[in-house]
Design an enzyme around this catalytic site. Sequence first.
Site, PDB file in Angstrom:
ATOM      1  CB  CYS A 163      -3.841   3.414  -1.523  1.00 13.83           C
ATOM      2  SG  CYS A 163      -5.080   4.653  -1.204  1.00 13.83           S
ATOM      3  CG  ASP A 176       0.314  -2.853   6.203  1.00 13.96           C
ATOM      4  OD1 ASP A 176      -0.586  -2.930   7.056  1.00 13.96           O
ATOM      5  OD2 ASP A 176       0.217  -2.159   5.167  1.00 13.96           O
ATOM      6  CE  LYS A 234      -7.538  -0.592   6.165  1.00 19.71           C
ATOM      7  NZ  LYS A 234      -8.347  -0.032   5.085  1.00 19.71           N
ATOM      8  CG  HIS A 285      -1.907   0.960   1.399  1.00 15.84           C
ATOM      9  ND1 HIS A 285      -1.667   2.243   1.820  1.00 15.84           N
ATOM     10  CD2 HIS A 285      -3.235   0.894   1.167  1.00 15.84           C
ATOM     11  CE1 HIS A 285      -2.804   2.913   1.860  1.00 15.84           C
ATOM     12  NE2 HIS A 285      -3.778   2.125   1.457  1.00 15.84           N
ATOM     13  CD  GLN A 317      -7.148  -4.586   3.849  1.00 17.34           C
ATOM     14  OE1 GLN A 317      -8.096  -5.288   4.208  1.00 17.34           O
ATOM     15  NE2 GLN A 317      -7.320  -3.339   3.440  1.00 17.34           N
TER      16      GLN A 317
END
Length: 412
Positions: A371, A194, A220, A117, A197
């Site tokens: 993104c 990261d 999220k 991202h 997600q």
Amino acid sequence: MNRIDFPILGREVYKRPLIYLDNAATTQKPRCVVEAIDEMYYSVNANVHRGVHYLSQRATDLHEGAREKVRAFINARSTAEILFTRGTTESLNLVASSFSEAFLHEGDEVILTVMEHHSDIVPWQLVRDRKGIVIKVIPMDDRGDLDLEAFKSLLTDRTRLVCCCHVSNVLGTINPVKEIGRLAHEAGAYMLVDGAQSVPHFPVDVQDLDCDFLTFSGHKIYGPTGIGVLYGREELLDKMPPYQGGGEMISRVTFEKTTYERLPYKFEAGTPDYVGSYALGVALDYVSSLHDEKSGLRGMELIAAEEAELTRYAMERMREIEGVKFYGESAQKTSVVAFNVFQPDGTLIHPMDLGTLLDRLGIAIRTGHHCAQPLMQRCGVEGMARASFALYNTKDEIDAFIAGLKRVVKMF
Ligand code: C6P
């Protein structure tokens, strides 16, 4: 599953029932999270860590209680390793800024992946401009799996940090971050994951992953916006300078010299978002409390299983539509389905047109570059449409999405 807990799912848009399939962008909030925000403002509100009075102590207890919930949720060793931030983006910027001050010198190398991202690319470019570091990129194959052989050949004795999304927000690929981290460590580098997600979709255990940093966003995972987490290994955080200066993060200030608070407060300058942290803790309690008697599954295991079935079903049904091209067909994949539709003569139906027309049918998907422009370049497109599923989505909604998509495609 549990749709009743999410009041917004009952609303209509354009006089049609809302079908919300943009969960990778942000999830909807269960009633308990919204009520937690209300409760905090209506009956607790006071600044934390400062007051001797009842409300301040109560707010502090709730804020620190949430930190403990986050610690337990990702199995960190200590709450000293859990920093509250505004979200994944701020967590990544914090690492780029403070880690680079402590550990990076001109010529040192940071390895990213082609599917990062922007928020895990641009901060490192800012460091490159400031410090003259070298950025290298792990490529992927056409299914959306990272090329681990290529990764091995990128590692050198100048590699200091490897940064990899646990799950791509476009492809849905679940990257083998444990293996990547092991190789990084063997080469003497650190590993940042990261988790924006991944943490909302399956159990994530930082000790099992053996990563040095992990980032995620509250919004999220059914929590509020404006609150996120940076997990950092204590011995690294100890060596890193503060990210911002201000109240909360100091031990003693004189005009000559300032000493800093212990972890995690050294990295939390100013009044923290204690309403957000509390509500995030409530969101984590909510997902952890889910259970299904039939399967015996609970919490994040249950979410992972339900979403895997929704994704399998959606992709199977989308294959009925001529001209659909998927981006991201890894065997290890979460509930993100990126795609484009091509007409018989090969012309692309612009994803923005798809998204806009589906919207008029009450179906919310995301379109654009997500993104992740370098990934778009790798895939040879400017943009994609993306449907992403969460615990409350149903096969009926997917059927409606397929019917809508068929209708829209027919219009071209
Ligand atoms: N992806 C999406 O629609 P923030 O905005 O700070 O909460 O999260 C940034 C971020 C970082 N890494 C990954 C893998 C992400 O998916 C995101 C956010 C959203 O895909 C908004 S662009």
